[in-house]
Write an enzyme that holds these catalytic residues in place. Structure first.
Site, short mmCIF file in Angstrom:
data_model
loop_
_atom_site.label_atom_id
_atom_site.label_comp_id
_atom_site.label_asym_id
_atom_site.label_seq_id
_atom_site.Cartn_x
_atom_site.Cartn_y
_atom_site.Cartn_z
N ASP A 108 0.85 -1.19 0.00
CA ASP A 108 0.00 0.00 0.00
C ASP A 108 0.88 1.24 0.00
OD1 ASP A 108 -0.10 1.06 3.12
OD2 ASP A 108 0.05 -1.12 3.01
N GLU A 200 -7.41 5.32 12.48
CA GLU A 200 -6.26 5.20 13.37
C GLU A 200 -6.27 6.23 14.50
OE1 GLU A 200 -2.50 5.01 11.23
OE2 GLU A 200 -3.57 4.56 9.37
#
Length: 322
Positions: A108, A200
């Site tokens: 990613d 996150e």
């Protein structure tokens, strides 16, 4: 009697008596011992203070401080990354020790990886441990677009990678606004992986966070017609999203520097390191594995829909993997 001149009268020494001359030295002699005694008294007191804190205690205290600093340094800076220096008894590739038992690899990226040479990168698809899929950052919050997304998204499709896009969620921004912004930013096509919600940031209110995330997920699912993937770390998932409601979404877990995933629930993707190296990418990159076979990944990808003459819609088979 003869008078003396005025100047002589002024300069004439003044006579003192014998008693006065003898008294002055006596006063000086008396003052000197007092001054000396005061100095000796201060030195004595200072000496007593030093003797009250022995040198061995000082060195013992400094040693204890040093041990505390070393332990703290190990706990916060060495221990979390100890896996980097562990011997690799399995397969080493792309600068890391690959997790055992997984055949479908991916990575990613975002603008942090800089400009990628996709022609060099396409070769890893035919490597001994082929890299098949890539997720890339598309948006963040309600108004930030990743500057490298458009180019990366197009190039990934051109060179044959299975591609996906993710949104970095901001708990302080409206979930509806964030969902609409992602939808405007990303046009997913048949064969792409489902959209990803990356969460996150620690919330001020965990209950509100769960409700807002569900709004984002529902809105995006209605638009793309596929259940989004939920990305977060192992600790974040167990602390803030420990709810059966979120277990129905494909889970992409971030858990670095371990030999295996400790999460007991079901998961689809595992981001196992952030220090991978791939040709065509100058900076280090996150590496991932899919928990299954290529056929199982194909079933997760967005399927094209065709409409026949009667108006019925049927899913079309995915194109073969390059």
């Amino acid at each position: 009697m003869t008078k003396e001149p005025p100047i002589l009268v002024v300069n004439k020494p003044r006579q003192t008596t014998t008693r006065s001359r003898k008294a002055a030295p006596a006063r000086r002699r008396e003052a000197a011992p007092r001054k000396g005694n005061a100095k000796r008294g201060r030195k004595k007191k200072g000496g007593e203070r030093k003797r009250n804190f022995p040198s061995w205690a000082y060195y013992l205290m400094m040693g204890a401080v040093g041990v505390i600093l070393l332990v703290g340094f190990y706990y916060f800076f060495i221990r979390p990354y100890a896996y980097r220096w562990k011997p690799c008894y399995g397969t080493k590739a792309y600068g890391v020790c690959l997790p055992y038992g997984y055949s479908v690899h991916g990575f990613d990226i975002s603008h942090h990886q800089g400009r990628i040479d996709w022609e060099k990168l396409r070769g890893v698809q035919q490597a001994p441990f082929p890299v098949r899929f890539v997720f890339m950052k598309a948006s963040e919050g309600g108004d930030f677009s990743d500057t490298a997304f458009v180019r990366n998204f197009d190039e990934a499709r051109r060179v044959g990678f299975i591609r996906g896009a993710y949104h970095f969620y901001n708990p302080k921004t409206s979930p509806e606004r964030q969902a609409d912004f992602f939808i405007r930013s990303v046009k997913l096509e048949p064969g792409d992986l489902p959209p990803v919600l990356d969460i996150e940031t620690r919330p001020a209110d965990a209950r509100k966070l769960r409700a807002d995330l569900k709004k984002w997920l529902d809105r995006v699912e209605r638009h793309y017609g596929v259940k989004p993937i939920l990305y977060t770390s192992y600790k974040y998932k167990t602390r803030y999203l420990n709810d059966s409601l979120f277990n129905s979404y494909p889970y992409w877990i971030a858990h670095y520097y371990v030999d295996s995933v400790a999460y007991e629930g079901e998961w689809k993707f595992w981001q196992h390191t952030d220090v991978g190296t791939l040709p065509g990418i100058d900076n280090q990159v996150d590496l991932n594995v899919f928990n299954g076979t290529m056929a199982e990944m194909d079933s997760l990808r967005i399927k094209p829909v065709i409409t026949d003459q009667t108006g019925q819609t049927d899913p079309c088979r995915l194109p073969k993997n390059p």
